[in-house]
Structures are given as C-alpha cells and as structure tokens.
Scaffold this active site. Structure first.
Site, mmCIF file in Angstrom:
data_model
loop_
_atom_site.group_PDB
_atom_site.id
_atom_site.type_symbol
_atom_site.label_atom_id
_atom_site.label_comp_id
_atom_site.label_asym_id
_atom_site.label_seq_id
_atom_site.Cartn_x
_atom_site.Cartn_y
_atom_site.Cartn_z
ATOM 1 N N SER A 176 24.105 110.925 46.623
ATOM 2 C CA SER A 176 22.731 110.796 47.111
ATOM 3 C C SER A 176 22.674 110.565 48.611
ATOM 4 C CB SER A 176 22.025 109.663 46.371
ATOM 5 O OG SER A 176 22.796 108.497 46.438
ATOM 6 N N THR A 217 14.213 101.970 49.108
ATOM 7 C CA THR A 217 14.907 103.014 48.371
ATOM 8 C C THR A 217 14.095 103.336 47.127
ATOM 9 O OG1 THR A 217 17.005 103.690 47.361
ATOM 10 C CG2 THR A 217 16.366 101.391 47.081
ATOM 11 N N GLY A 218 14.409 104.451 46.508
ATOM 12 C CA GLY A 218 13.666 104.849 45.315
ATOM 13 C C GLY A 218 12.754 106.024 45.616
#
Ligand code: ASP
Length: 337
Positions: free
Chosen positions: A93, A246-247
């Site tokens: 990621s 984040t996310g």
C-alpha cells in the site's frame, strides 16, 4: 526581474502572509499556544525525541529515531522513516510494490510538512519509489505546494530520482486475481498495512510530519485520496501539534480531518480527545455508511502527548519514545456489529 523569479518572490510573500496569519490566529485569547504556560510545558518536556506512525511500522520508526538521535531534525526523521516503507516491496500500500489502480498503474500520493508550516506534495506520481522525498523537493525547491502526474515525475527526474517499474510480480498477480471479479470495495483493514503517516518531535520540541501511499487498491484511474492533501491527510502546526490520517481518503477529505484534529487540540482537547471527535464527525453524518470503511487518526500535541483512534478495530499506532519502539492497538468507535 525575470518572470520565474517574480513568481517565486510573489509566492514567497504570499507564504509569508499566510504564516503570519496562522501565528496571529494561534495567539487568540482561547488558545494556549504561545502562552507562558505552554512555553514552560515545552521547556519541561520529557521523553524527547519522539516518533509516532500509523499502523505497525517499527522499522520505519526505528529509522526515524536513529535520525533524531544522531542530531537530525524532525523533518529529516519523518522523510527517512517513510522511505523505509516506500522501499519495502512487501508492503502493498505504499511505494514500490504498492497495489495498482484498476488499469494496472501504480500511482503514488505523498506529502510532507515542517515546523514552519512549509509543505510539499505529489499526487498521481508514477515510476518513482520515494514519493515523500519528491514532496520534500517540491517544498524546498519550487514556489509551489503540489505537483501532479507527469509534471511531478519529470520534476523528480530533473532532481535525480531514477524512474523504475513499481509494479512487482506479487502486486501484478494480486491485480490479475482482482480483475476476475473486478469488484471495487474498500477493505476495512488491509493486513500488514504499510500506508504510512509519521509525526516526529525532535529534542527541541519541534514537530514535522509526512505521509505516503499508493492509495486505495484498484482505484479508478486518476483517483487521489487524502494523503497528499495538506489539512486532510496531514497537518502540522508547530505551535499546537500535528495529525496524520489513514483509511478511506474520501471520508477524511470531506471532514478535512487532520486540520480538524489540530484545531480541536488548539481549543484545548488532548490528542486522544481530538482524534475521537474527528472520527465522531465522520460516523455521525446523516446516512454515514461507516460500517463499510475504516479511518484512523494519530496525533501529537506540543507537550509530547499522543493519541490514536479509528472507526473499526484493527488500527494501531507505532510509537518510539524513551528507547521503546512499540505497536499500540487503537481504541475504536464501532464496538458492536
Ligand atoms: N488514505 C489513503 C487513501 O485514501 C489510503 C490508506 O491510508 O489506506 O488513499
């Protein structure tokens, strides 16, 4: 005066005005920043230097701490820390090995912000592993804050970054598997998540932050998330504190999450309370479908206090302080199914 120089001077003046405005607003009567009390708290700081990062990234925080211990500043620390994950091909990621968009292109977003409110960012950057370092170059070597796409790539090459293929065999295989059904759905917590946001406070109590990601796996071509957006994915105000997110970036952008957390700390909330309130803003929206996505925040204030909170179970913060480099599981909002 040559046009280029004029633009640079004009924008620097603009930056000066903006920074001036920030400092003025920091000194409003409701704010503790800049007060005698706050300055004493900073003078008495224990436990510095200090590094925190999203998810379980001990090697990255260790690198950042090494930089700080050897006399580097917070800005050097967050850049070097993020580079560890960018170079890690196993992390799917961020950086090299990041999962591609639905067309098979790996596109990176990153930003960085220093103690003086300077910032730089790159969006939709291809073929360059160390997006965070390109963001730093944007901050330091251009009159701009943000460069995108081909322009960002050409700028990076002009600064000596080597173009390379970022799509590893493992990520290509995962993408080919995804293409069979081609369902687009954000995954709540990607196992061994490596999308990295990092905040560091050096021994002088100065704060910097950085954030780097390949964004959502199998996103639409051209999609940009929160991570390179100053105020959403990252915000640093050296008078108050800093936050990184984040996310699911779309939800962070809609609430300007990191800026919100810093502003809540300015109003007197602890980093933990501020992260919780920012998550509350997301989940309490009318018709929020928060059960389907994850958002997590980590934050630090000027006293060196930290906080971390997410919507769902599974988020964590890595914290390196006083010789301990540890993963701390975060408290979360959604406790029942
Ligand atoms: N916030 C990133 C994005 O939306 C992804 C993540 O942190 O998982 O691009």
């Amino acid at each position: 005066m040559k046009r280029r120089k004029f633009i640079k001077n004009a924008s620097l003046t603009g930056v000066g005005l903006a920074v001036g405005a920030t400092i003025t607003s920091c000194e409003d009567k409701n704010s503790k920043a800049g007060t005698k009390e706050n300055k004493e708290a900073i003078a008495n700081l224990q436990g510095l230097p200090l590094v925190i990062a999203t998810w379980h990234v001990k090697e990255a925080t260790a690198k950042a701490m090494e930089v700080l211990q050897s006399g580097g500043n917070a800005l050097d620390a967050v850049e070097q820390g993020c580079r560890v994950e960018e170079a890690n091909e196993k992390g799917q990621s961020v950086g090299k090995g990041g999962l591609p968009d639905r067309d098979g292109n790996v596109t990176l977003d990153a930003c960085i912000m220093d103690k003086n409110g300077n910032c730089g960012s790159v969006v939709y950057l291809q073929n360059i592993t160390h997006a965070v370092s390109v963001a730093r170059k944007v901050m330091e070597d251009t009159p701009h804050v943000m460069l995108a796409g081909e322009g960002a790539k050409q700028f990076a090459i002009s600064k000596g970054f080597q173009p390379e293929n970022l799509l590893t065999e493992a990520s290509k295989k995962a993408w080919e598997k995804w293409k069979v059904e081609a369902k687009y759905k954000p995954i709540i917590n990607i196992e061994n998540h490596d999308t990295i946001g990092m905040l560091a406070m050096d021994k002088n109590g100065d704060i910097s932050g950085a954030c780097t990601t390949s964004g959502l796996a199998y996103k639409m071509g051209g999609r940009v998330g929160d991570s390179p957006i100053i105020g959403s994915g990252l915000f640093v105000d050296n008078e108050v504190g800093a936050c990184v997110a984040t996310g699911l970036g779309e939800e962070v952008v809609k609430t300007v999450g990191s800026f919100l957390v810093v502003e809540l700390m300015r109003q007197g909330k602890s980093p933990q309370e501020a992260c919780e309130e920012a998550i509350n803003r997301i989940v309490s929206k009318p018709n929020s479908n928060y059960k389907d996505f994850q958002v997590g925040y980590i934050a630090i204030n000027k006293k060196g206090e930290t906080g971390h909170y997410s919507i769902h179970e599974g988020f964590s913060m890595t914290k390196f302080q006083d010789g301990n480099n540890e993963q701390l599981m975060s408290d979360f909002y959604h406790k029942s199914s």
